[in-house]
Write an enzyme that holds these catalytic residues in place. Structure first.
Site, PDB file in Angstrom:
ATOM      1  N   LYS A 261       0.803  -1.237   0.000  1.00  0.00           N
ATOM      2  CA  LYS A 261       0.000   0.000   0.000  1.00  0.00           C
ATOM      3  C   LYS A 261       0.832   1.282   0.000  1.00  0.00           C
ATOM      4  O   LYS A 261       0.353   2.323  -0.423  1.00  0.00           O
ATOM      5  CB  LYS A 261      -0.948   0.017   1.210  1.00  0.00           C
ATOM      6  CG  LYS A 261      -2.193  -0.834   1.024  1.00  0.00           C
ATOM      7  CD  LYS A 261      -3.140  -0.621   2.197  1.00  0.00           C
ATOM      8  CE  LYS A 261      -4.517  -1.162   1.907  1.00  0.00           C
ATOM      9  NZ  LYS A 261      -5.514  -0.707   2.879  1.00  0.00           N
TER      10      LYS A 261
ATOM     11  N   ALA B  35      -3.362   3.337  16.212  1.00  0.00           N
ATOM     12  CA  ALA B  35      -2.602   4.335  15.452  1.00  0.00           C
ATOM     13  C   ALA B  35      -1.836   3.675  14.308  1.00  0.00           C
ATOM     14  O   ALA B  35      -0.720   4.068  13.993  1.00  0.00           O
ATOM     15  CB  ALA B  35      -1.656   5.088  16.389  1.00  0.00           C
ATOM     16  N   GLY B  36      -2.472   2.679  13.670  1.00  0.00           N
ATOM     17  CA  GLY B  36      -1.861   2.037  12.504  1.00  0.00           C
ATOM     18  C   GLY B  36      -2.393   2.661  11.224  1.00  0.00           C
ATOM     19  O   GLY B  36      -2.914   3.786  11.214  1.00  0.00           O
TER      20      GLY B  36
HETATM   21  P1  ATR Z   1      -3.589  -1.551  10.467  1.00  0.00           P
HETATM   22  O1  ATR Z   1      -2.785  -1.081   9.300  1.00  0.00           O
HETATM   23  O2  ATR Z   1      -4.669  -2.551  10.078  1.00  0.00           O
HETATM   24  O3  ATR Z   1      -4.127  -0.450  11.291  1.00  0.00           O
HETATM   25  P2  ATR Z   1      -1.312  -2.021  12.184  1.00  0.00           P
HETATM   26  O4  ATR Z   1      -0.608  -0.904  11.515  1.00  0.00           O
HETATM   27  O5  ATR Z   1      -0.569  -3.270  12.436  1.00  0.00           O
HETATM   28  O6  ATR Z   1      -2.599  -2.462  11.336  1.00  0.00           O
HETATM   29  O7  ATR Z   1      -1.953  -1.469  13.521  1.00  0.00           O
HETATM   30  C1  ATR Z   1      -2.529  -2.313  14.439  1.00  0.00           C
HETATM   31  C2  ATR Z   1      -3.039  -1.496  15.623  1.00  0.00           C
HETATM   32  O8  ATR Z   1      -3.515  -2.407  16.601  1.00  0.00           O
HETATM   33  C3  ATR Z   1      -1.969  -0.638  16.293  1.00  0.00           C
HETATM   34  O9  ATR Z   1      -2.565   0.538  16.790  1.00  0.00           O
HETATM   35  C4  ATR Z   1      -1.508  -1.553  17.419  1.00  0.00           C
HETATM   36  O10 ATR Z   1      -0.934  -0.885  18.523  1.00  0.00           O
HETATM   37  P3  ATR Z   1       0.658  -0.622  18.566  1.00  0.00           P
HETATM   38  O11 ATR Z   1       0.899   0.580  17.689  1.00  0.00           O
HETATM   39  O12 ATR Z   1       0.966  -0.367  19.992  1.00  0.00           O
HETATM   40  O13 ATR Z   1       1.317  -1.857  18.038  1.00  0.00           O
HETATM   41  C5  ATR Z   1      -2.820  -2.162  17.836  1.00  0.00           C
HETATM   42  N1  ATR Z   1      -2.616  -3.393  18.579  1.00  0.00           N
HETATM   43  C6  ATR Z   1      -2.266  -4.603  18.080  1.00  0.00           C
HETATM   44  N2  ATR Z   1      -2.150  -5.505  19.094  1.00  0.00           N
HETATM   45  C7  ATR Z   1      -2.428  -4.842  20.240  1.00  0.00           C
HETATM   46  C8  ATR Z   1      -2.487  -5.213  21.615  1.00  0.00           C
HETATM   47  N3  ATR Z   1      -2.246  -6.479  22.020  1.00  0.00           N
HETATM   48  N4  ATR Z   1      -2.820  -4.266  22.530  1.00  0.00           N
HETATM   49  C9  ATR Z   1      -3.075  -2.990  22.146  1.00  0.00           C
HETATM   50  N5  ATR Z   1      -3.034  -2.578  20.862  1.00  0.00           N
HETATM   51  C10 ATR Z   1      -2.722  -3.484  19.912  1.00  0.00           C
END
Ligand code: ATR
Length: 288
Positions: A69, A132-133
Site C-alpha cells: 500500500k 494508530a496504525g
Molecule cells: P492496520 O494497518 O490494520 O491499522 P497495524 O498498523 O498493524 O494495522 O496497527 C494495528 C493497531 O492495533 C496498532 O494501533 C496496534 O498498537 P501498537 O501501535 O501499539 O502496536 C494495535 N494493537 C495490536 N495488538 C495490540 C495489543 N495487544 N494491545 C493494544 N493494541 C494493539
C-alpha cells in the site's frame, strides 16, 4: 491496450484471504459486465515487473493490500489528496499505461456509518480513535474531512499516536479540528470532562477483538449514552466491544461495511457503474 473485456484484480502478498474477488465478481454479474477480477500474489521484489505486466495485459486497474500500500505510491504518476494524506494507496486506475493512485478506505469508513445511521452528523463531533496504525490514519483523515471538532487518539504505543497527531496537525488546524493524544491506560476512564465521557463516536481501529487476536478490554460505561460505537474489525461481526455497546443501548456500526463501501468507487472507476451494497452481499461476504 484495453479491450471491452474489463480486467481488474487485487495484488498482495499473501492475497488468498482477500474477499475482494468475491465482492467485485458479485457486482460484475449483477451489472452484466464483461470482465473479471482476480487475486494476484505479488512478492515485494516483483512489484514493479508484475505491475508492468498488468499494464501490458490491459488491466483497468487493481486494488492493493499488504504489503504494497505504500510502495505502490512510487510507481504512480499521480496520487490523490486523500491517499497522499493517509500515506497509502489501496486503488489504482490505469489509463494510457499510467497509474493513478487513490485511497477509498476513507470513503468506505464514512459511508459505512452514513449507510447504517443516515441521521448521524459528523460535523462538530468529538471522536475517540483506538489505535494508530494504517487504518487509524484513514479514519482520522475521514473524521477531519467530515467536520469533527475534536479527535482524541489513543494507542498502546503512545509515540505512534503522537506521530499521527503531528502529521495531521496542519490539516486539522485548517478544518478547525483539535487533535489530542490520550494514554492507552486512560482509554476508558470516563470521569466527567475526560475524553471518553465526551465522546460522540468511538472507533476501534486496532486488531484487538478479531478472531484469533487478544480481546479489546474497553468499558463502554465510560461513554455517554448518546455515543455511537464503530468497530472496523468484522470477524466476528459483533465484537465484544459492539456487543457491550449494544447491551448498553448505544448505537453501533459493524466493520464489514467499510470493506464493502471502500470497493464501490474502485468498481465505478473500472466498470463504469456505481454498485450498491445490500444485505445479500453483506451475508455472502461474511459467509465466505
Ligand atoms: P492496520 O494497518 O490494520 O491499522 P497495524 O498498523 O498493524 O494495522 O496497527 C494495528 C493497531 O492495533 C496498532 O494501533 C496496534 O498498537 P501498537 O501501535 O501499539 O502496536 C494495535 N494493537 C495490536 N495488538 C495490540 C495489543 N495487544 N494491545 C493494544 N493494541 C494493539
Amino acid at each position: 491496450m484495453q479491450d471491452s473485456f474489463i480486467k481488474a484484480g487485487v495484488i498482495g502478498y499473501p492475497v488468498k484471504h482477500s474477499k475482494s474477488p468475491l465482492l467485485h465478481e458479485h457486482w460484475i454479474t449483477r451489472h452484466q459486465k464483461q470482465g473479471a477480477y482476480n487475486a494476484i500474489e505479488v512478492p515485494p521484489e516483483k512489484l514493479e515487473n508484475m505491475v508492468q505486466d498488468l499494464i501490458d495485459r490491459g488491466y483497468a486497474g487493481f486494488n492493493i493490500t499488504l504489503p504494497h500500500k505504500q510502495t505502490i505510491m512510487h510507481l504512480c504518476t499521480d496520487i490523490d489528496d486523500t491517499a497522499r494524506a493517509v500515506g497509502a494507496v489501496n486503488t489504482v486506475i490505469i489509463e494510457d499505461g499510467r497509474l493513478y493512485g487513490r485511497n477509498t478506505d476513507v470513503f468506505g469508513f464514512l459511508e459505512n456509518i452514513r449507510a447504517a445511521h443516515p441521521d448521524f452528523a459528523f460535523t462538530g463531533i468529538h471522536a475517540l480513535v483506538l489505535g494508530a496504525g494504517g487504518a487509524a490514519r484513514a479514519v482520522i483523515y475521514g473524521l477531519i474531512d467530515a467536520g469533527a471538532k475534536q479527535i482524541t487518539i489513543t494507542n498502546r504505543t503512545r509515540a505512534k499516536a503522537d506521530d499521527i497527531a503531528a502529521s495531521f496537525a496542519d490539516l486539522a488546524a485548517q478544518h478547525d479540528c483539535r487533535l489530542s493524544v490520550l494514554d492507552w491506560d486512560d482509554r476508558d476512564s470516563g470521569d466527567a470532562g475526560a475524553a471518553p465521557a465526551e465522546t460522540d463516536l468511538l472507533v476501534n481501529t486496532t486488531s484487538l477483538g478479531m478472531t484469533g487476536k487478544p480481546s479489546l478490554s474497553y468499558d463502554v460505561n465510560a461513554l455517554p449514552s448518546s455515543a455511537m460505537v464503530c468497530d472496523i474489525v468484522y470477524a466476528p461481526l459483533y465484537t465484544d466491544l459492539l456487543s457491550d455497546a449494544r447491551a448498553r443501548g448505544l448505537r453501533i456500526t459493524t466493520g464489514i461495511g467499510m470493506l464493502l463501501h471502500q470497493a464501490k468507487p474502485a468498481f465505478a472507476a473500472w466498470f463504469g457503474v456505481m454498485p450498491d451494497v445490500d444485505d445479500l452481499l453483506e451475508q455472502k461476504i461474511l459467509k465466505a
